[in-house]
Structures are given as C-alpha cells and as structure tokens.
Design a protein around this motif. Sequence first.
Motif, PDB file in Angstrom:
ATOM      1  N   GLU A 172      -3.041 -32.557 -65.221  1.00 20.17           N
ATOM      2  CA  GLU A 172      -3.946 -32.798 -64.361  1.00 20.17           C
ATOM      3  C   GLU A 172      -4.964 -33.299 -65.599  1.00 20.17           C
ATOM      4  OE1 GLU A 172      -7.359 -30.167 -61.481  1.00 20.17           O
ATOM      5  OE2 GLU A 172      -5.527 -29.920 -62.196  1.00 20.17           O
ATOM      6  N   ARG A 173      -4.949 -32.873 -66.767  1.00 20.05           N
ATOM      7  CA  ARG A 173      -6.296 -32.688 -67.711  1.00 20.05           C
ATOM      8  C   ARG A 173      -6.020 -34.297 -68.225  1.00 20.05           C
ATOM      9  NH1 ARG A 173      -4.924 -27.418 -68.925  1.00 20.05           N
ATOM     10  NH2 ARG A 173      -3.765 -28.407 -70.922  1.00 20.05           N
ATOM     11  N   ALA A 174      -3.916 -34.592 -68.533  1.00 22.20           N
ATOM     12  CA  ALA A 174      -4.333 -35.962 -68.911  1.00 22.20           C
ATOM     13  C   ALA A 174      -4.979 -37.271 -67.849  1.00 22.20           C
ATOM     14  CB  ALA A 174      -2.985 -35.891 -69.306  1.00 22.20           C
ATOM     15  N   ALA A 175      -4.864 -36.907 -66.514  1.00 21.49           N
ATOM     16  CA  ALA A 175      -4.718 -37.550 -65.527  1.00 21.49           C
ATOM     17  C   ALA A 175      -6.500 -37.843 -66.166  1.00 21.49           C
ATOM     18  CB  ALA A 175      -4.098 -36.978 -64.240  1.00 21.49           C
ATOM     19  N   ALA A 176      -7.278 -37.228 -65.594  1.00 19.62           N
ATOM     20  CA  ALA A 176      -8.413 -36.755 -65.722  1.00 19.62           C
ATOM     21  C   ALA A 176      -8.976 -38.091 -67.531  1.00 19.62           C
ATOM     22  CB  ALA A 176      -8.833 -35.533 -65.870  1.00 19.62           C
ATOM     23  N   LEU A 177      -8.599 -37.201 -67.900  1.00 19.86           N
ATOM     24  CA  LEU A 177      -8.688 -38.051 -69.371  1.00 19.86           C
ATOM     25  C   LEU A 177      -8.151 -39.486 -68.982  1.00 19.86           C
ATOM     26  CD1 LEU A 177      -9.772 -37.876 -71.985  1.00 19.86           C
ATOM     27  CD2 LEU A 177      -7.480 -37.360 -73.407  1.00 19.86           C
ATOM     28  N   ASP A 178      -7.397 -39.951 -68.529  1.00 24.93           N
ATOM     29  CA  ASP A 178      -7.199 -40.738 -68.135  1.00 24.93           C
ATOM     30  C   ASP A 178      -8.200 -41.560 -67.764  1.00 24.93           C
ATOM     31  OD1 ASP A 178      -4.595 -41.593 -69.730  1.00 24.93           O
ATOM     32  OD2 ASP A 178      -3.165 -41.593 -67.844  1.00 24.93           O
ATOM     33  N   VAL A 179      -9.057 -41.436 -66.199  1.00 22.09           N
ATOM     34  CA  VAL A 179     -10.096 -41.925 -65.730  1.00 22.09           C
ATOM     35  C   VAL A 179     -11.355 -42.320 -66.649  1.00 22.09           C
ATOM     36  CG1 VAL A 179     -10.777 -41.561 -63.749  1.00 22.09           C
ATOM     37  CG2 VAL A 179      -9.108 -40.811 -63.452  1.00 22.09           C
ATOM     38  N   LEU A 180     -11.199 -41.439 -66.988  1.00 24.64           N
ATOM     39  CA  LEU A 180     -12.971 -41.488 -67.843  1.00 24.64           C
ATOM     40  C   LEU A 180     -11.863 -41.951 -69.115  1.00 24.64           C
ATOM     41  CD1 LEU A 180     -15.262 -39.637 -69.634  1.00 24.64           C
ATOM     42  CD2 LEU A 180     -13.811 -38.488 -70.384  1.00 24.64           C
ATOM     43  N   LEU A 181     -11.604 -42.535 -69.560  1.00 25.32           N
ATOM     44  CA  LEU A 181     -11.003 -43.308 -71.100  1.00 25.32           C
ATOM     45  C   LEU A 181     -11.296 -44.623 -70.618  1.00 25.32           C
ATOM     46  CD1 LEU A 181      -8.548 -42.018 -72.998  1.00 25.32           C
ATOM     47  CD2 LEU A 181     -10.731 -41.976 -73.242  1.00 25.32           C
ATOM     48  N   ASP A 182     -10.698 -44.969 -68.908  1.00 22.46           N
ATOM     49  CA  ASP A 182     -10.690 -46.623 -68.354  1.00 22.46           C
ATOM     50  C   ASP A 182     -11.856 -46.948 -67.915  1.00 22.46           C
ATOM     51  OD1 ASP A 182      -9.144 -48.657 -66.686  1.00 22.46           O
ATOM     52  OD2 ASP A 182      -9.921 -47.195 -65.857  1.00 22.46           O
ATOM     53  N   THR A 183     -13.019 -45.240 -67.854  1.00 28.26           N
ATOM     54  CA  THR A 183     -14.557 -45.493 -67.289  1.00 28.26           C
ATOM     55  C   THR A 183     -15.317 -46.542 -68.190  1.00 28.26           C
ATOM     56  OG1 THR A 183     -14.359 -44.031 -65.419  1.00 28.26           O
ATOM     57  CG2 THR A 183     -16.402 -45.014 -66.377  1.00 28.26           C
ATOM     58  N   LEU A 184     -15.257 -45.402 -69.676  1.00 28.48           N
ATOM     59  CA  LEU A 184     -15.641 -45.875 -70.981  1.00 28.48           C
ATOM     60  C   LEU A 184     -15.344 -47.535 -71.377  1.00 28.48           C
ATOM     61  CD1 LEU A 184     -15.119 -42.511 -72.567  1.00 28.48           C
ATOM     62  CD2 LEU A 184     -17.010 -43.153 -71.086  1.00 28.48           C
ATOM     63  N   GLY A 185     -14.418 -47.522 -71.285  1.00 31.70           N
ATOM     64  CA  GLY A 185     -13.418 -48.995 -71.653  1.00 31.70           C
ATOM     65  C   GLY A 185     -14.240 -49.632 -70.948  1.00 31.70           C
ATOM     66  N   ARG A 186     -14.646 -50.074 -69.457  1.00 35.26           N
ATOM     67  CA  ARG A 186     -15.218 -50.782 -68.529  1.00 35.26           C
ATOM     68  C   ARG A 186     -16.411 -51.363 -69.183  1.00 35.26           C
ATOM     69  NH1 ARG A 186     -14.073 -50.194 -62.696  1.00 35.26           N
ATOM     70  NH2 ARG A 186     -13.850 -47.664 -63.264  1.00 35.26           N
ATOM     71  N   LEU A 187     -17.096 -49.449 -68.716  1.00 35.25           N
ATOM     72  CA  LEU A 187     -18.480 -50.200 -69.886  1.00 35.25           C
ATOM     73  C   LEU A 187     -18.615 -50.624 -70.880  1.00 35.25           C
ATOM     74  CD1 LEU A 187     -19.288 -46.949 -68.547  1.00 35.25           C
ATOM     75  CD2 LEU A 187     -20.265 -48.810 -67.094  1.00 35.25           C
ATOM     76  N   GLU A 188     -17.899 -50.384 -71.547  1.00 33.54           N
ATOM     77  CA  GLU A 188     -17.867 -50.648 -73.222  1.00 33.54           C
ATOM     78  C   GLU A 188     -17.685 -52.513 -73.182  1.00 33.54           C
ATOM     79  OE1 GLU A 188     -15.908 -50.354 -77.488  1.00 33.54           O
ATOM     80  OE2 GLU A 188     -16.999 -49.088 -76.640  1.00 33.54           O
ATOM     81  N   ARG A 189     -16.701 -52.556 -72.351  1.00 29.47           N
ATOM     82  CA  ARG A 189     -16.586 -53.789 -71.967  1.00 29.47           C
ATOM     83  C   ARG A 189     -17.445 -55.285 -71.622  1.00 29.47           C
ATOM     84  NH1 ARG A 189     -10.858 -52.371 -70.720  1.00 29.47           N
ATOM     85  NH2 ARG A 189     -10.878 -51.985 -68.938  1.00 29.47           N
TER      86      ARG A 189
END
Length: 296
Positions: A172-189
């Motif tokens: 559960e923690r790993a899946a949530a971290l993946d969502v967080l990192l994906d969101t940060l990546g999209r905003l960074e782009r």
Amino acid sequence: MSITPLAAVPPAHRATAPDFRGRLGRDARSGHYAVPHRYRLHLSTACPDGLRLAVGHALLGLDDSCPVTFLPALPDGHDGGHAELRSLYEASAHHYRGPALAPVLSDDWSGRIVSTHARDILRDLDRFPRTCKNPLFPPGLESVIESVERMCAEGIEEAAQRAGRAGAGPAERAAALDVLLDTLGRLERRLVGEEYLVDGRLTAADVELWVSLVQLDLVHRCHLDASAVQRIAEHRALWAYARRLAGHPAFGRPLDLDGIARRHQGRCRGLEAAGAAVQILDWAAHTSGSPDASRR
C-alpha cells in the motif's frame, strides 16, 4: 448560504464544524457581494488552507478592503477550536456546540459566517475590487487551475499521507509513493522552461502547488523513509520553483515554519521515519522576510 444543521449531524461526527458554503456575488442582488470593508478573513498560516488564503490575499493586495485576523497555530478553545471564532459560530448556527474551526470568511455587517470552505473563499477574494490587475483565476483558465488543484489534493497530499501511514502494508505504501512520484513528475514536466504553471503567469495554481510542496517537505516527509525522500528531492525543477516562490513576499512572509511544526506535533499520531532527518529545502533561508510574531 447553506449549513448542516446541528440536529442533523450524527453524534459521531459532531467534532467537525458545520459546512458554511455561502458565496460572494458580483452585486447587491447576491446578498453577499464583494464590497470593500465588509468582510474579514480569520485564519492560521500554520494550516495549509490558511496559508493558501494568506498567500492569495497578499497577491491580490486586499489588506485594506478585506482585513485578516491571524489565529494561533494550535487552537486555543477547550473543544479543539479557536476561542476567538466562538461568537461567530454561535451567531451563525443555532445552539452550535462544536469546535470553532478556521479558516472563516465572516461578514462584519451581520457578525456571521459567510464561508468556511477555503477554495470557495479564494475564488471569492478574486472578485474584490483591487489595484492589482492580475486575477488568480483568469477567465478561460478555470478548468486548468481546477485540474492542478485535484492533482495536488489527490496526487500529493493524499498520496503522501498514504505513503507514510502507520500500519499500512508495504504494498500500500509503495503504491501510494508511486502515485506521488508520478504526480510530481507530471508537474515538473509542466514547469520545464516555464516560470509558472499556467499560461506563463502567476495564478491560483501556483498558490496550490507551492503550499502542497511546503506540506510535503515540512509535514509528510517526516513519515517517509530516506529512500522515498531522496526520490522526491530528485525533482529539481519543482523544488527550484518552490524555492523561487518562497522568495516572493506574498509567499514567504506568511510562512510560519515554527507554527507548522507545532501544529504537526500537536495533531500527528504517526511514527517518525528516517526521512525526517533532513529537509529538502531550507525554507527559512529562502523566504522573503519573516512573519510578524504578533500574528501568531
């Protein structure tokens, strides 16, 4: 204005305040309308919603037309609310016995609450007459700004909480971290080669993202492991953007680092993790000025 009557609220949920959702219209036919010197904001900048409103209020230059009452980082009422707001809640909800929570937009003419919904309040502040010509919600960009709000709420705030939640399983923690990192990546782009998130100008989208990054670094990071924090910190353009905005007076001056820490310590029941060791940004070094201590 609509609120949830106290009698209709189940006992298990009476620890939360009624949902005041009044809105400001554009003229006197609206009942509540954006006339100067009638309304007042009540907020704590240690709270993310309060910080968003303080930044937006400062960007719009509304000190004179809509004054702000700053509240303590930790509520001082016996019921978990702010004692200073008690009279407003009691005047606005018959026999109200719950906590007097912030933020609040109040009507000085009636002594009652207009709204406790931060995102509505920010949009209504944008309707006030002002010398600043740059709106926080430019016409035609509302849907883009709303999409950023959802990304921040779900992909940063909620995902970071789940990634650091005590008792959650590793998957559960790993899946949530993946969502967080994906969101940060999209905003960074979105920020590559850009100063601001939307249309090359400072809008409510930047207020939303900046406050979410403040919370991510100063609050949620404390419950993540060191590896997760390292991966979050690798979004260098995003943190450079956060650092740059912290130097803007409207962003940096309301930032109450001590208050955020005390609020987190007073409310959080989670376990501190290895990621708590080092902040991603030295916010104190990059903020423009310091908050007035008398406001805390």
